[in-house]
Design a protein around this motif. Structure first.
Motif, PDB file in Angstrom:
ATOM      1  N   VAL A  19       0.875  -1.171   0.000  1.00 53.19           N
ATOM      2  CA  VAL A  19       0.000   0.000   0.000  1.00 53.19           C
ATOM      3  C   VAL A  19       0.915   1.225   0.000  1.00 53.19           C
ATOM      4  CG1 VAL A  19      -1.747   1.330   1.239  1.00 53.19           C
ATOM      5  CG2 VAL A  19      -1.832  -1.182   1.267  1.00 53.19           C
ATOM      6  N   GLU A  62     -10.157   2.201   1.587  1.00 52.56           N
ATOM      7  CA  GLU A  62     -10.286   0.958   0.820  1.00 52.56           C
ATOM      8  C   GLU A  62      -8.927   0.345   0.480  1.00 52.56           C
ATOM      9  OE1 GLU A  62     -11.828   3.745   0.184  1.00 52.56           O
ATOM     10  OE2 GLU A  62     -13.964   3.273   0.459  1.00 52.56           O
ATOM     11  N   ALA A  63      -7.898   1.193   0.393  1.00 51.99           N
ATOM     12  CA  ALA A  63      -6.567   0.687   0.057  1.00 51.99           C
ATOM     13  C   ALA A  63      -6.015  -0.209   1.155  1.00 51.99           C
ATOM     14  CB  ALA A  63      -5.613   1.848  -0.198  1.00 51.99           C
ATOM     15  N   TYR A  76     -10.666  -2.975   2.056  1.00 49.72           N
ATOM     16  CA  TYR A  76     -11.120  -3.677   0.860  1.00 49.72           C
ATOM     17  C   TYR A  76     -11.970  -2.713   0.040  1.00 49.72           C
ATOM     18  CZ  TYR A  76     -15.135  -4.056   3.985  1.00 49.72           C
ATOM     19  OH  TYR A  76     -16.148  -3.758   4.866  1.00 49.72           O
ATOM     20  N   SER A  92      -7.811  -5.800  -0.323  1.00 48.21           N
ATOM     21  CA  SER A  92      -6.620  -4.964  -0.350  1.00 48.21           C
ATOM     22  C   SER A  92      -5.382  -5.849  -0.175  1.00 48.21           C
ATOM     23  CB  SER A  92      -6.670  -3.944   0.785  1.00 48.21           C
ATOM     24  OG  SER A  92      -6.489  -4.605   2.031  1.00 48.21           O
TER      25      SER A  92
END
Length: 383
Positions: free
Chosen positions: A130, A139-140, A143, A163
């Protein structure tokens, strides 16, 4: 209810081994597990020490992979990190516990590099990443959703897009979060439940993902970002913090720069580093003196510019200089090839930094024996 979430199934044509090999050879910067696949395989084969669950090798072998060494059969493992051994040992040991690892330091101290190689050695995959920015969404880390599936069928496992962190939890692997302090504070705190409870709730499905053994997380942050998005005390407590220092000596930094430039240069078909080691030493010396605010002999104080003048920037300056020497010179790195790069690295603030650079040139570089060509080259690009 616990559930293991698999990545969304998308049919992708499988490459043949020849195609995979060609793609790897064509990669400008292969992942660590690809670039050093032979070393990793050899280490794993000869490693007879206890391995934590789902680790590809033992903690001792992981440390050997990062720091380098010679195996019993004579195989030489090249060092990936040049620095105190104890720092690497603490970092590796942390990953073998239930605490996450935070690599902290000023820009250019190889935090990302160490993070990547740790993940490659522990899990065999450094790509569960990430990248932290000011725009990184929740969301990163948690999910997302396949909106076509979501609109057609509503919330379901098929519509869920895991993710990298969720995948690492489900598969017992190592996830990476780069530049953690650049991520907004409310998004950072998404990690608290993941790191403390080892679960990731999915309220839309009434389910959760529980981390399996082998899961852990490596985050990086730099000291210069204090005040950007400081970590909450609750989140900071979930990490074991390891500070990566700047190289202790000129020779250590020259070694680091030479190794990295040689690796980068081979992928770009640039001349070999040994031909330019004297210029590398001068670049490193200039950066260290301006960074420390004093000359290497301790006799003259100098002003420090606004930039970090990190080891990573020295690598960039030398790589650019090698490219100039290769394409517009005779292939030998000289003062004129690195002068423009140094100017660009030092003078970030056109007003204040330019004055500092000019004073350093006249007071230090001009009077230094054997540096006349360097002085002339820097004066020429600074005019």
């Amino acid at each position: 209810m616990s559930v293991t979430v698999e990545p969304s199934s998308v049919e992708v044509p499988e490459n043949t081994p020849a195609q995979d090999s060609a793609q790897e050879a064509a990669a400008l910067r292969p992942h660590a597990e690809d670039a050093f696949a032979a070393e990793l395989a050899t280490l794993a084969a000869q490693d007879d020490r206890p391995r934590p669950a789902r680790w590809k090798m033992s903690p001792w072998a992981v440390a050997t992979y990062l720091l380098g060494g010679t195996l019993p059969d004579g195989t030489v493992i090249t060092p990936k990190y040049v620095g105190p051994r104890r720092i690497v040992e603490v970092a590796v040991t942390t990953l073998a516990t239930d605490r996450a690892l935070l690599l902290l330091g000023v820009p250019g101290t190889a935090k990302t590099w160490v993070s990547e190689h740790l993940a490659a050695a522990v899990s065999g995959d450094s790509t569960l990443l990430v990248q932290g920015t000011a725009g990184t969404p929740e969301e990163a880390i948690r999910y997302g959703w396949n909106y076509a599936q979501l609109l057609a069928h509503g919330p379901s496992r098929d519509a869920l897009v895991p993710s990298p962190v969720m995948r690492a939890m489900a598969e017992g692997m190592t996830a990476r979060v780069e530049e953690l302090t650049r991520i907004p504070a409310d998004v950072q705190d998404t990690l608290i439940t993941i790191l403390s409870e080892k679960t990731l709730p999915i309220p839309e499905l009434g389910q959760e993902v529980q981390a399996v053994r082998g899961f852990n997380l490596i985050a990086t942050a730099n000291d210069r970002d204090r005040g950007v998005n400081d970590l909450s005390s609750a989140l900071r407590r979930r990490f074991n913090t390891v500070v990566l220092p700047l190289p202790e000596s000129v020779e250590a930094e020259v070694d680091i720069v030479s190794r990295r430039v040689d690796q980068i240069g081979r992928s770009l078909d640039l001349p070999s580093v040994p031909d330019g080691v004297d210029e590398i030493r001068r670049v490193v010396t200039v950066f260290r003196e301006l960074r420390d605010g004093v000359t290497s002999d301790g006799r003259t104080k100098v002003k420090s510019p606004s930039g970090t003048l990190s080891t990573a920037e020295a690598i960039s300056v030398v790589t650019s200089g090698l490219a100039l020497a290769a394409h517009f010179g005779d292939g030998v790195l000289r003062a004129g090839d690195v002068a423009a790069g140094i100017l660009g690295a030092v003078v970030r603030d056109p007003a204040a930094d330019r004055v500092i650079w000019q004073e350093y040139l006249e007071a230090v570089v001009r009077e230094r024996d054997g540096w006349k060509d360097f002085y002339r080259a820097c004066r020429e690009v600074s005019a």
